[in-house]
Design an enzyme around this catalytic site. Structure first.
Site, PDB file in Angstrom:
ATOM      1  N   LYS A   6     -51.419  37.540  75.169  1.00  0.00           N
ATOM      2  CA  LYS A   6     -52.393  38.609  75.428  1.00  0.00           C
ATOM      3  C   LYS A   6     -53.669  38.125  76.106  1.00  0.00           C
ATOM      4  CE  LYS A   6     -50.794  42.131  72.293  1.00  0.00           C
ATOM      5  NZ  LYS A   6     -49.915  41.418  71.332  1.00  0.00           N
ATOM      6  N   GLU A  26     -57.889  48.927  71.034  1.00  0.00           N
ATOM      7  CA  GLU A  26     -57.128  49.028  69.805  1.00  0.00           C
ATOM      8  C   GLU A  26     -56.405  47.700  69.577  1.00  0.00           C
ATOM      9  OE1 GLU A  26     -56.067  49.819  72.763  1.00  0.00           O
ATOM     10  OE2 GLU A  26     -54.153  48.721  72.778  1.00  0.00           O
ATOM     11  N   SER A  60     -43.552  34.784  73.014  1.00  0.00           N
ATOM     12  CA  SER A  60     -44.821  35.448  73.314  1.00  0.00           C
ATOM     13  C   SER A  60     -45.996  34.952  72.484  1.00  0.00           C
ATOM     14  CB  SER A  60     -44.665  36.960  73.161  1.00  0.00           C
ATOM     15  OG  SER A  60     -44.141  37.286  71.892  1.00  0.00           O
TER      16      SER A  60
HETATM   17  C1  LIG Z   1     -48.775  42.032  70.847  1.00  0.00           C
HETATM   18  C2  LIG Z   1     -47.665  41.099  70.820  1.00  0.00           C
HETATM   19  C3  LIG Z   1     -46.390  41.468  71.273  1.00  0.00           C
HETATM   20  C4  LIG Z   1     -46.061  42.850  71.716  1.00  0.00           C
HETATM   21  O1  LIG Z   1     -46.737  43.295  72.828  1.00  0.00           O
HETATM   22  P1  LIG Z   1     -46.024  43.477  74.232  1.00  0.00           P
HETATM   23  O2  LIG Z   1     -47.004  44.261  75.000  1.00  0.00           O
HETATM   24  O3  LIG Z   1     -44.742  44.219  73.964  1.00  0.00           O
HETATM   25  O4  LIG Z   1     -45.780  42.138  74.761  1.00  0.00           O
HETATM   26  C5  LIG Z   1     -45.404  40.513  71.294  1.00  0.00           C
HETATM   27  N1  LIG Z   1     -45.628  39.267  70.858  1.00  0.00           N
HETATM   28  C6  LIG Z   1     -46.817  38.873  70.403  1.00  0.00           C
HETATM   29  C7  LIG Z   1     -46.995  37.485  69.935  1.00  0.00           C
HETATM   30  C8  LIG Z   1     -47.876  39.774  70.367  1.00  0.00           C
HETATM   31  O5  LIG Z   1     -49.059  39.374  69.913  1.00  0.00           O
END
Ligand SMILES: *Cc1c(COP(=O)(O)O)cnc(C)c1O
Length: 402
Positions: free
Chosen positions: A94, A116, A382
């Site tokens: 993010k 948010e 992610s």
């Molecule tokens: C917020 C988050 C997600 C989900 O958000 P996407 O917009 O679908 O990528 C996935 N993995 C992590 C580690 C997150 O913090």
């Protein structure tokens, strides 16, 4: 060949029949301002140069691609690789779009960032950007998530953000978005609403995708360098869909690469037990854009559940609805139990504790590996799972019974 990214979305933010901007009249001028500012800075050499330096010297990019040799051996079949967004500063993808949105706010002369947050990862990333740029920060978060993700609440406060608890409805991500929109209307002259995924009214789905594109660009180059080939399959978890669009966008013009979005199936396929919007949703409008939505009997956004707070959203980015419709991306699911198994497996066998969100992509790779001998699977990891360790071990122990 015409590049998909150059032609999609159209100038009004439509990905085929999804996207657009359905705004309450007081927000129209502010979104117009954001659209125009983004159109200008996305071509500005100063903006691009500054963002490049931030990514390198502050975020620690490029993040590596790791070959998961133990997991590959354990699952048998395909070779599994991970793009390591857990190693991006603040521990998730993010920050890629938050630093860019902070820089956009600076170029627009704004003094405050607001958003948010679900699991708190977006809140932490945005609070980090606000601290870096010397701006104020206001984060709206559901009470359920505040209780579940306490360390991230502490982080946001340490970083100087004001955390606004949201106590109505399901007290989770959807309500946090409603609450933040409400607060933003009153202060849009001085603040930028930095939406946390590829969702919301135009230009956010496109802009956040563009800011996350760096994941796919790096991953493609790194994978080619490591193996001499492109991966056969690329997979990512899908909540709003930003980390998935980040990695998919790097391979979208490569017809040989299969793209797989993994949605959270929660505890069952009954409405209310999952957040698998593409798998079970229908066309609808939510938060100012058209997409697939999980709806209840009255046609309102349905309650959702998943062990991963960051995936807990009854809508999905409009581009995913479009990519599903045109068949370029395949969407599948992993349930809570599969995600937990993957969480423990990656921790124990690779020394990487994944975020519960990312564990859905790991679960996909573990499941598909056996069926795909000799092929390669690249997942987007992610984020890291430090935020989840207390919740997971207090609820499920150390995974030996699973
Ligand atoms: C917020 C988050 C997600 C989900 O958000 P996407 O917009 O679908 O990528 C996935 N993995 C992590 C580690 C997150 O913090």
């Amino acid at each position: 060949m015409t590049s998909y990214l150059k032609t999609t979305p159209d100038k009004d933010g439509w990905f085929g029949s999804y996207g657009g901007a359905m705004l309450p009249p007081p927000l129209e001028p502010h979104f117009k301002e954001i659209r125009e500012a983004y159109a200008k800075i996305s071509k500005s050499a100063d903006f691009i140069a500054e963002l490049r330096l931030i990514r390198k010297h502050f975020q620690g990019r490029p993040t590596p691609v790791s070959y998961l040799k133990n997991l590959s051996a354990l699952c048998g079949g395909a070779q599994i690789y991970a793009k390591r967004e857990d190693l991006n500063h603040t521990g998730a993808h993010k920050l890629n779009h938050c630093m860019a949105e902070g820089l956009l706010a600076k170029f627009m002369g704004k003094t405050k960032l607001m958003a948010e947050t679900g699991a708190g990862q977006h809140g932490v990333a945005l609070a980090t950007a606000a601290a870096y740029f010397g701006m104020e920060c206001e984060i709206h978060m559901g009470e359920i998530d505040i209780a579940k993700e306490a360390p991230n609440v502490t982080r946001m406060k340490l970083l100087g953000a004001t955390v606004v608890p949201v106590s109505f409805g399901g007290r989770s991500l959807k309500e946090a978005v409603d609450s933040c929109f409400q607060s933003y209307i009153a202060q849009a002259d001085t603040a930028l609403f930095a939406i946390g995924s590829v969702v919301g009214p135009h230009p956010f789905p496109r802009m956040v995708r563009d800011f996350q594109h760096v994941i796919g660009v790096e991953a493609r180059e790194q994978f080619l360098e490591m193996t001499g080939e492109l991966p056969d399959m690329v997979a990512a978890c899908v909540g709003g869909g930003s980390n998935a669009m980040g990695i998919f966008s790097g391979f979208i013009d490569d017809a040989s690469v299969g793209l797989y979005g993994v949605e959270p199936l929660g505890t069952s396929s009954n409405l209310g037990d999952h957040a698998a919007t593409i798998s079970f949703g229908e066309d609808g409008d939510i938060h100012g854009f058209r997409t697939l939505v999980l709806k209840d009997a009255n046609g309102e956004p349905a309650p959702v559940h998943t062990v991963a707070s960051g995936l807990d959203y009854p809508g999905v980015g409009p581009e995913h609805a479009h990519l599903h419709k045109i068949g370029r991306v395949h969407y599948t699911t992993a349930d809570d139990k599969e995600a937990l198994k993957a969480f423990y497996a990656l921790s124990r066998h690779e020394g990487i504790i994944p975020a519960l969100e990312s564990a859905h992509a790991v679960a996909f790779a573990m499941r598909e590996a056996a069926a795909n001998p000799g092929r390669s699977i690249l997942i987007n990891l992610s984020g890291r799972g430090d935020k989840d360790i207390d919740y997971v071990t207090q609820t499920y122990g150390f995974g030996t019974d699973l």
